[in-house]
Design an enzyme around this catalytic site. Structure first.
Site, mmCIF file in Angstrom:
data_model
loop_
_atom_site.group_PDB
_atom_site.id
_atom_site.type_symbol
_atom_site.label_atom_id
_atom_site.label_comp_id
_atom_site.label_asym_id
_atom_site.label_seq_id
_atom_site.Cartn_x
_atom_site.Cartn_y
_atom_site.Cartn_z
ATOM 1 N N SER A 23 2.190 -6.146 -4.035
ATOM 2 C CA SER A 23 1.041 -6.793 -4.926
ATOM 3 C C SER A 23 1.454 -8.311 -5.012
ATOM 4 C CB SER A 23 0.727 -6.155 -6.196
ATOM 5 O OG SER A 23 0.175 -5.208 -6.241
ATOM 6 N N GLY A 95 -6.709 -2.785 0.580
ATOM 7 C CA GLY A 95 -8.021 -3.219 -0.295
ATOM 8 C C GLY A 95 -7.532 -4.803 -1.163
ATOM 9 N N ARG A 123 -14.495 2.268 0.987
ATOM 10 C CA ARG A 123 -14.233 1.620 -0.568
ATOM 11 C C ARG A 123 -15.292 0.490 -1.001
ATOM 12 N NH1 ARG A 123 -8.134 0.923 -0.804
ATOM 13 N NH2 ARG A 123 -8.412 0.640 -3.110
ATOM 14 N N SER A 168 -9.898 -3.566 -12.998
ATOM 15 C CA SER A 168 -9.423 -3.570 -11.554
ATOM 16 C C SER A 168 -8.579 -5.019 -11.724
ATOM 17 C CB SER A 168 -10.399 -3.474 -10.528
ATOM 18 O OG SER A 168 -9.988 -4.145 -9.331
ATOM 19 N N GLN A 170 -7.606 -6.285 -8.458
ATOM 20 C CA GLN A 170 -8.082 -6.740 -7.471
ATOM 21 C C GLN A 170 -9.432 -7.725 -7.746
ATOM 22 O OE1 GLN A 170 -8.306 -3.534 -4.660
ATOM 23 N NE2 GLN A 170 -6.262 -3.585 -4.297
ATOM 24 N N ASP A 316 -1.021 3.756 -9.242
ATOM 25 C CA ASP A 316 -0.584 4.036 -7.982
ATOM 26 C C ASP A 316 0.538 4.937 -7.951
ATOM 27 O OD1 ASP A 316 -2.258 1.965 -6.920
ATOM 28 O OD2 ASP A 316 -0.795 0.438 -6.869
ATOM 29 N N ARG A 392 0.764 6.831 0.003
ATOM 30 C CA ARG A 392 1.387 7.056 -1.231
ATOM 31 C C ARG A 392 1.196 8.799 -1.342
ATOM 32 N NH1 ARG A 392 3.014 2.507 -3.191
ATOM 33 N NH2 ARG A 392 1.494 0.925 -3.218
HETATM 34 C C1 S3P Z 1 -3.812 -3.633 -6.809
HETATM 35 C C2 S3P Z 1 -4.746 -3.407 -7.680
HETATM 36 C C3 S3P Z 1 -4.889 -1.870 -7.949
HETATM 37 C C4 S3P Z 1 -3.872 -1.010 -7.146
HETATM 38 C C5 S3P Z 1 -3.629 -1.389 -6.037
HETATM 39 C C6 S3P Z 1 -2.925 -2.836 -5.887
HETATM 40 C C7 S3P Z 1 -3.340 -5.255 -6.681
HETATM 41 O O1 S3P Z 1 -6.166 -1.694 -7.471
HETATM 42 O O2 S3P Z 1 -4.292 0.234 -7.286
HETATM 43 O O3 S3P Z 1 -2.454 -0.580 -5.093
HETATM 44 O O4 S3P Z 1 -2.398 -5.517 -5.904
HETATM 45 O O5 S3P Z 1 -4.125 -5.984 -7.192
HETATM 46 P P1 S3P Z 1 -7.462 -2.069 -8.267
HETATM 47 O O6 S3P Z 1 -7.655 -3.324 -8.404
HETATM 48 O O7 S3P Z 1 -8.603 -1.291 -7.393
HETATM 49 O O8 S3P Z 1 -7.226 -1.028 -9.595
#
Ligand code: S3P
Length: 433
Positions: A23, A95, A123, A168, A170, A316, A392
């Site tokens: 991340s 993602g 997704r 979230s 992200q 995760d 994972r």
């Molecule tokens: C992440 C946020 C999480 C996590 C993903 C990495 C990130 O997802 O599950 O593996 O780097 O911001 P979500 O934002 O969908 O919760």
């Protein structure tokens, strides 16, 4: 597809360093690319997900040089120096790449298209495209820009106040990146706190960003300044070794230099609650993030109830929590986990199916799972399980396989390349057979 038989281990023992945080690595590549001056990164995460982010910025004509031992140097293009990509940007399985890029691209004065692999194309993306449209972005895609591929025509954005319907990191990060370019301030309110790597790194690069409890506010930026960063180890990768050491008799593992962002340490707290012997020490700071060493020794685990709030900082690690629950005494219930259905795979479904095949008593719930723990001792194993191409799931089932009599065959282990290409090599280093 790379099927493999994961053989049992007597125990695990040793000391290791895991790859840099995935991340944080995404954020470092993104901010380094839009900063002024050179950003040097040491300890970059080596997986395919981060490679996708690097390639996207190369496609926008950012000069990124790779050096041995996961080092990277980026000649920042500045906030307004990205070029229109000549081809579709491919986020692969990532993602984070897709969602964070959407926020950034919504504010660029050019046209771009983002797509992903078969999993990423299923997704949900409306959670990002809707608020970006509210800021003024022009985005098209399947199901009203609900799924990749999406096309984006960058616009002059306006800052908004937005309450996230789902917790979230992200989505929050995408809006903060868009907010760097908007007129006026952008405020994002979270239903619960999620990982704050973007906020920490934006502050490090000189952005005007503030947090007040569940609200983050960013002001438009004139410039960001390149930095030299050392990225700590990924706690989500270290976690596989914590669980292996907890469940295999007479085991002891030390993982050095692990990122300890409070919103990522849920597994450590949950393991402690289950009775595990796990300690954090040598705490320091690296690139605006807490980091330290973690030692885990085998101990009997007890089944517990894990709720939404606890799970969020171990989001995760759900597949691994299922492994812990399997070898715990008594029942473990995990609730508030519906987001797990829309990760790289439906992780609730994947773990329930695998555990049932192994003869574990499991009940799949809409928003979680209930597992009747078997207590100490090994499962029989000797079955073939599906990883669903999810890194994972593959690594968690591999840890589980170590504590069986006959091992487990996995249909696809190549997917570990997404986050941890050297996983099996590192695992071999600590396995005693
Ligand atoms: C992440 C946020 C999480 C996590 C993903 C990495 C990130 O997802 O599950 O593996 O780097 O911001 P979500 O934002 O969908 O919760």
């Amino acid at each position: 597809m790379n099927s493999a038989l994961i053989r049992p281990a007597v125990r695990v023992s040793g000391e290791l360093v895991v790859p840099g945080d995935k991340s944080i690595s995404h954020r470092a590549i993104i901010l380094g690319s839009i900063a002024e001056g050179t950003t040097r990164i040491a300890g970059l995460a080596p997986g395919d997900d981060n490679r996708r982010t690097i390639e996207a910025f190369r496609a926008m004509r950012v000069e990124i040089r790779e050096a041995p031992h996961n080092r990277l140097s980026i000649d920042g293009a500045g906030l307004h120096g990205l070029s229109e990509p000549e081809n579709v940007l491919h986020a692969g399985n990532s993602g984070t790449t897709a969602r964070l890029l959407m926020g950034l691209l919504a504010a660029q004065p050019f046209f771009s298209v983002i797509t992903g692999d078969a999993s990423l194309r299923t997704r949900p993306m409306a959670r990002v495209t809707e608020p970006l449209r509210e800021m003024g972005a022009t985005i098209y895609g399947r199901k009203n820009a609900g799924y990749l591929p999406v096309s984006i025509k960058g616009e002059r954005l306006r800052g908004i106040n937005y309450s996230l319907p789902v917790a979230s990191a992200q989505v929050k990060s995408a809006l903060l990146l868009a907010g760097l370019y908007a007129t006026g301030k952008t405020t994002v309110e979270e239903p619960q706190r999620t990982r704050d790597h973007t906020e920490r790194m934006l502050a490090l690069f000189g952005a005007d960003i503030r947090r007040n409890e569940l609200t983050v506010r960013i002001a438009p930026a004139r410039r960001l300044k390149g930095r030299h960063l050392r990225i700590p180890g990924d706690i989500s990768s270290a976690a596989f070794f914590f669980v292996a050491a907890s469940v295999l008799e007479d085991s002891e593992v030390v993982v050095r230099d692990v990122g300890l962002n409070p919103m990522r340490c849920g597994l450590v707290d949950i393991l402690k609650k289950m009775g595990a012997c796990i300690e954090v020490f040598n705490i320091k700071e690296e690139c605006g993030e807490p980091a330290g060493d973690i030692i885990v020794k085998e101990a009997p685990l007890e089944g517990i109830e894990i709720d939404r709030a606890e799970l969020l900082s171990a989001i995760d690690e759900f597949p691994l929590l299922c492994v812990c629950a399997t070898f715990a005494e008594g029942r473990t219930t995990i609730r508030g986990a519906e987001e797990l259905r829309v990760k790289e795979s439906d992780r609730i479904g994947a773990m329930a199916e695998a555990l049932k095949k192994l003869g574990v008593e499991v009940e799949e719930l809409e928003d979680g799972i209930m597992i009747e723990g078997r207590g100490k001792g090994r499962l029989k194993g000797g079955v073939r399980l599906e990883t669903r191409g999810d890194h994972r799931i593959a690594m968690a089932l591999s840890v589980l396989a170590l504590n069986t009599e006959d091992g487990i065959e996995l249909d696809d282990t190549g997917c570990v390349n997404i986050s941890y290409p050297e996983f099996y090599r590192d695992l071999e280093e600590v396995i005693i057979r």
